[in-house]
Design a protein around this motif. Sequence first.
Motif, PDB file in Angstrom:
ATOM      1  N   LYS A  97     -23.360 -35.265   2.238  1.00  0.00           N
ATOM      2  CA  LYS A  97     -24.118 -34.098   2.678  1.00  0.00           C
ATOM      3  C   LYS A  97     -25.470 -34.525   3.249  1.00  0.00           C
ATOM      4  O   LYS A  97     -25.894 -34.040   4.304  1.00  0.00           O
ATOM      5  N   SER A  98     -26.119 -35.448   2.554  1.00  0.00           N
ATOM      6  CA  SER A  98     -27.405 -35.946   3.026  1.00  0.00           C
ATOM      7  C   SER A  98     -27.266 -36.620   4.389  1.00  0.00           C
ATOM      8  O   SER A  98     -28.072 -36.390   5.297  1.00  0.00           O
ATOM      9  N   LEU A  99     -26.231 -37.440   4.534  1.00  0.00           N
ATOM     10  CA  LEU A  99     -26.011 -38.130   5.810  1.00  0.00           C
ATOM     11  C   LEU A  99     -25.666 -37.144   6.931  1.00  0.00           C
ATOM     12  O   LEU A  99     -26.092 -37.318   8.075  1.00  0.00           O
ATOM     13  N   ALA A 105     -29.970 -33.574  12.158  1.00  0.00           N
ATOM     14  CA  ALA A 105     -31.379 -33.648  12.565  1.00  0.00           C
ATOM     15  C   ALA A 105     -31.556 -34.632  13.718  1.00  0.00           C
ATOM     16  O   ALA A 105     -32.270 -34.342  14.692  1.00  0.00           O
ATOM     17  N   LEU A 106     -30.886 -35.769  13.639  1.00  0.00           N
ATOM     18  CA  LEU A 106     -30.974 -36.767  14.714  1.00  0.00           C
ATOM     19  C   LEU A 106     -30.340 -36.241  16.001  1.00  0.00           C
ATOM     20  O   LEU A 106     -30.856 -36.464  17.099  1.00  0.00           O
ATOM     21  N   GLU A 107     -29.229 -35.528  15.863  1.00  0.00           N
ATOM     22  CA  GLU A 107     -28.569 -34.959  17.042  1.00  0.00           C
ATOM     23  C   GLU A 107     -29.471 -33.916  17.705  1.00  0.00           C
ATOM     24  O   GLU A 107     -29.615 -33.893  18.931  1.00  0.00           O
ATOM     25  N   LYS A 108     -30.102 -33.088  16.877  1.00  0.00           N
ATOM     26  CA  LYS A 108     -31.015 -32.080  17.406  1.00  0.00           C
ATOM     27  C   LYS A 108     -32.190 -32.743  18.117  1.00  0.00           C
ATOM     28  O   LYS A 108     -32.569 -32.344  19.220  1.00  0.00           O
ATOM     29  N   GLU A 109     -32.742 -33.773  17.487  1.00  0.00           N
ATOM     30  CA  GLU A 109     -33.863 -34.503  18.087  1.00  0.00           C
ATOM     31  C   GLU A 109     -33.435 -35.156  19.405  1.00  0.00           C
ATOM     32  O   GLU A 109     -34.165 -35.108  20.392  1.00  0.00           O
ATOM     33  N   PHE A 110     -32.221 -35.734  19.406  1.00  0.00           N
ATOM     34  CA  PHE A 110     -31.705 -36.356  20.627  1.00  0.00           C
ATOM     35  C   PHE A 110     -31.543 -35.328  21.739  1.00  0.00           C
ATOM     36  O   PHE A 110     -31.916 -35.569  22.889  1.00  0.00           O
ATOM     37  N   LEU A 111     -30.986 -34.160  21.404  1.00  0.00           N
ATOM     38  CA  LEU A 111     -30.800 -33.110  22.405  1.00  0.00           C
ATOM     39  C   LEU A 111     -32.141 -32.624  22.944  1.00  0.00           C
ATOM     40  O   LEU A 111     -32.287 -32.392  24.148  1.00  0.00           O
ATOM     41  N   GLU A 112     -33.126 -32.486  22.042  1.00  0.00           N
ATOM     42  CA  GLU A 112     -34.453 -32.054  22.490  1.00  0.00           C
ATOM     43  C   GLU A 112     -35.073 -33.086  23.417  1.00  0.00           C
ATOM     44  O   GLU A 112     -35.645 -32.738  24.453  1.00  0.00           O
ATOM     45  N   LYS A 113     -34.931 -34.364  23.061  1.00  0.00           N
ATOM     46  CA  LYS A 113     -35.485 -35.418  23.913  1.00  0.00           C
ATOM     47  C   LYS A 113     -34.748 -35.480  25.247  1.00  0.00           C
ATOM     48  O   LYS A 113     -35.370 -35.669  26.292  1.00  0.00           O
TER      49      LYS A 113
END
Length: 189
Positions: A97-99, A105-113
């Motif tokens: 669950k943590s992973l 979160a990383l996917e969201k950050e990647f999409l935002e970038k």
Amino acid sequence: MENILERYERYTYTERALTTTNLESQISWCLEYSKLKGKIESLQRSQRHLMGEDLDPLSLKELGQLEQQLETSLKNIRTRKSQVMLDSIAELQEKEKSLRDQNKALEKEFLEKSKAKAQAQQAHWEQQQNQQQTSSSSPSSFLIPENLPTLNMGTYQARNNEEDEEAAHPQVRLGSSLLPPWMVRHLNG
């Protein structure tokens, strides 16, 4: 003299008491030793029985008790093993669950970038387009010469087939580009 005799008797009494205590202590230690030695032998014999060794001297009743003891031990071992496995599974599920949360979160950050990068590229491209448009529409880059020839279709006569084709589609060269006749008439007009 009486004092000396009293002191002598006290010292001899104390010495006898210490000797008696030492003897009692030694006897106590010997008894303790023999008890512990017996316990050790009993535990070693029990361990051999549990390991399946030295079973010949056991009676049927003792073998049944040993079997019962082994089954109870095996049940306890399996229960503990199941508990450890369930705890491990729960821990791994929490890790999963943590992973997954980290991955989201990383996917969201990647999409935002990526989105920000695409917007920056779009703005850069638009800026380049605006610069090209302003440079191509500026008066210094697009000058129409004053001495453009006027084309009149009625007065233009053809001498051969090539000239006939040119007469059908006359074009004027302006700088490095060819202008069609309708644009030339509009410019002269």
